[in-house]
Design a protein around this motif. Structure first.
Motif, PDB file in Angstrom:
ATOM      1  N   GLU A 147      24.782  54.907  48.911  1.00  0.00           N
ATOM      2  CA  GLU A 147      24.378  56.552  48.848  1.00  0.00           C
ATOM      3  C   GLU A 147      23.641  56.057  46.641  1.00  0.00           C
ATOM      4  O   GLU A 147      22.547  56.662  46.978  1.00  0.00           O
ATOM      5  N   ILE A 148      24.560  55.505  46.402  1.00  0.00           N
ATOM      6  CA  ILE A 148      23.786  54.889  45.306  1.00  0.00           C
ATOM      7  C   ILE A 148      22.947  53.960  45.583  1.00  0.00           C
ATOM      8  O   ILE A 148      22.130  54.448  44.490  1.00  0.00           O
ATOM      9  N   ALA A 149      22.552  53.297  45.629  1.00  0.00           N
ATOM     10  CA  ALA A 149      21.116  52.380  46.016  1.00  0.00           C
ATOM     11  C   ALA A 149      20.457  53.511  46.282  1.00  0.00           C
ATOM     12  O   ALA A 149      18.942  53.224  45.849  1.00  0.00           O
ATOM     13  N   ARG A 150      20.148  54.826  47.273  1.00  0.00           N
ATOM     14  CA  ARG A 150      19.165  55.276  48.132  1.00  0.00           C
ATOM     15  C   ARG A 150      18.718  55.913  46.828  1.00  0.00           C
ATOM     16  O   ARG A 150      17.519  57.102  46.106  1.00  0.00           O
ATOM     17  N   ARG A 151      20.017  57.323  45.806  1.00  0.00           N
ATOM     18  CA  ARG A 151      19.286  57.534  44.496  1.00  0.00           C
ATOM     19  C   ARG A 151      18.926  56.785  43.971  1.00  0.00           C
ATOM     20  O   ARG A 151      17.387  57.303  43.010  1.00  0.00           O
ATOM     21  N   ILE A 152      18.838  55.745  43.231  1.00  0.00           N
ATOM     22  CA  ILE A 152      18.533  54.629  42.628  1.00  0.00           C
ATOM     23  C   ILE A 152      16.703  54.210  42.803  1.00  0.00           C
ATOM     24  O   ILE A 152      16.013  53.928  42.274  1.00  0.00           O
ATOM     25  N   GLY A 153      17.251  53.927  44.054  1.00  0.00           N
ATOM     26  CA  GLY A 153      14.889  53.574  44.942  1.00  0.00           C
ATOM     27  C   GLY A 153      15.663  52.100  45.032  1.00  0.00           C
ATOM     28  O   GLY A 153      14.828  51.816  44.861  1.00  0.00           O
ATOM     29  N   SER A 154      16.944  52.004  44.841  1.00  0.00           N
ATOM     30  CA  SER A 154      16.823  50.118  45.561  1.00  0.00           C
ATOM     31  C   SER A 154      16.035  50.315  46.396  1.00  0.00           C
ATOM     32  O   SER A 154      15.573  50.362  47.736  1.00  0.00           O
ATOM     33  N   ASP A 155      16.106  48.362  46.559  1.00  0.00           N
ATOM     34  CA  ASP A 155      15.001  47.488  47.546  1.00  0.00           C
ATOM     35  C   ASP A 155      15.314  46.425  47.345  1.00  0.00           C
ATOM     36  O   ASP A 155      15.098  45.937  46.359  1.00  0.00           O
ATOM     37  N   ILE A 156      16.289  46.000  48.426  1.00  0.00           N
ATOM     38  CA  ILE A 156      16.801  44.501  48.828  1.00  0.00           C
ATOM     39  C   ILE A 156      16.129  43.486  48.837  1.00  0.00           C
ATOM     40  O   ILE A 156      16.837  42.214  47.991  1.00  0.00           O
ATOM     41  N   ARG A 157      14.641  43.986  48.991  1.00  0.00           N
ATOM     42  CA  ARG A 157      13.964  42.332  48.515  1.00  0.00           C
ATOM     43  C   ARG A 157      13.682  41.986  47.054  1.00  0.00           C
ATOM     44  O   ARG A 157      13.825  41.049  47.344  1.00  0.00           O
ATOM     45  N   VAL A 158      14.007  42.884  46.126  1.00  0.00           N
ATOM     46  CA  VAL A 158      13.228  42.448  44.996  1.00  0.00           C
ATOM     47  C   VAL A 158      14.622  43.160  43.962  1.00  0.00           C
ATOM     48  O   VAL A 158      14.689  43.172  42.658  1.00  0.00           O
ATOM     49  N   GLU A 159      16.229  42.994  44.227  1.00  0.00           N
ATOM     50  CA  GLU A 159      16.897  43.673  43.509  1.00  0.00           C
ATOM     51  C   GLU A 159      18.349  42.764  44.105  1.00  0.00           C
ATOM     52  O   GLU A 159      18.889  42.182  45.196  1.00  0.00           O
ATOM     53  N   TRP A 160      18.949  43.404  42.998  1.00  0.00           N
ATOM     54  CA  TRP A 160      20.544  42.522  43.343  1.00  0.00           C
ATOM     55  C   TRP A 160      21.487  43.161  42.521  1.00  0.00           C
ATOM     56  O   TRP A 160      21.368  43.442  40.953  1.00  0.00           O
TER      57      TRP A 160
END
Length: 300
Positions: free
Chosen positions: A275-288
């Protein structure tokens, strides 16, 4: 991450830049034109810089090693710093050369041929700049963005040479004929003064990443998301740390909860993370992205 298109575009740019650079240096030497020779020399140096960008593009797609366990993302801003610093030196040297030419009386040129050559090189350079800029936006590539900026600088050099040589051809043979000797050096000096802010701006942006200065927009977004989530779920507190290195974003979040509060099974905890990742707009390809829960304040 598939960087194959980025690498193909960089190889294309290297080939075209090499041809343009050799041609401009040859024409500049034959015409004894400082501005045209500077354009060619700039292009040849840009070949080396783009080759470095290509090597980095290959590395950032790898998974790292025992020596570089976080990958090779840090090389991207480093190569940008190097490239921008070299371009800054080239512009500064061009300005010095132009001043020397002005103080030593200038020189005569075949302005008609020089204007035609500058027009051809300007069209080619601006076309490549627009193409690389469009591709850099589509792929989110800072390396292609830097390459586009290099082509834009080359096009600006050619455009300024064209304007200066056309002006010289117009006034040649008239009452201002004596001033035509200074046109070439004056054009080069104006060029270097106008273009110097471009590599300096890139240098500052790359240094921010090398120094790991937190991106303001990303930092504020993470804080806004976590403040809302902490209030909604009744957590005690949180701390967040963000950095951007090349195209990789590093986000580290620590959440403080009451030590006696059950968080549920691992699936429940992972759902909160998602949920946190979705709210931030996280993209696992360019994010740690790292999210840690703790009941002890010293771990924040």
């Amino acid at each position: 991450m598939d960087n194959s298109r980025e690498q193909r575009l960089l190889r294309l740019s290297i080939g075209i830049t090499l041809l343009v650079g050799v041609a401009c240096v040859a024409v500049g030497v034959l015409m004894q034109s400082q501005a045209i020779a500077f354009d060619g020399f700039y292009s040849l140096v840009d070949v080396v810089l783009t080759a470095g960008s290509l090597a980095v593009s290959h590395l950032v797609t790898s998974e790292g090693s025992r020596r570089f366990q976080f990958g090779y993302w840090h090389l991207e801003p480093l190569v940008l710093v190097f490239n921008a610093a070299v371009l800054t030196v080239i512009c500064s040297y061009g300005g010095f050369t132009a001043l020397h030419g002005l103080m030593t009386g200038g020189h005569e040129l075949a302005f008609g041929f020089g204007a035609a050559w500058a027009a051809v090189m300007g069209v080619a350079s601006f076309a490549m700049a627009l193409y690389m800029r469009r591709e850099s936006r589509a792929l989110g590539s800072v390396l292609l963005q830097l390459d586009a900026k290099g082509w834009f600088i080359g096009g600006a050099i050619s455009l300024a040479v064209l304007v200066g040589f056309v002006l010289a051809a117009v006034i040649k043979g008239g009452p201002l004929d004596d001033w035509t000797r200074y046109i070439d050096s004056a054009v080069l000096l104006l060029l270097t003064l106008a273009l110097l802010p471009l590599p300096l701006g890139s240098l500052w942006q790359a240094l921010r990443e090398v120094l790991q200065l937190a991106p303001d927009a990303l930092d504020q977004r993470v804080r806004d998301v976590m403040e809302s989530l902490v209030q909604e779920r009744g957590y005690l507190e949180f701390t967040s740390y963000v950095a951007k290195i090349g195209r990789m974003r590093f986000i580290d979040i620590h959440i403080l909860v009451e030590s006696s509060r059950p968080l549920g099974d691992m699936g429940d905890v992972d759902e909160v993370r998602s949920e946190i990742a979705r709210r931030i707009g996280s993209d696992i390809r360019v994010e740690w992205l790292t999210i840690v829960f703790t009941g002890r304040r010293e771990w924040l």
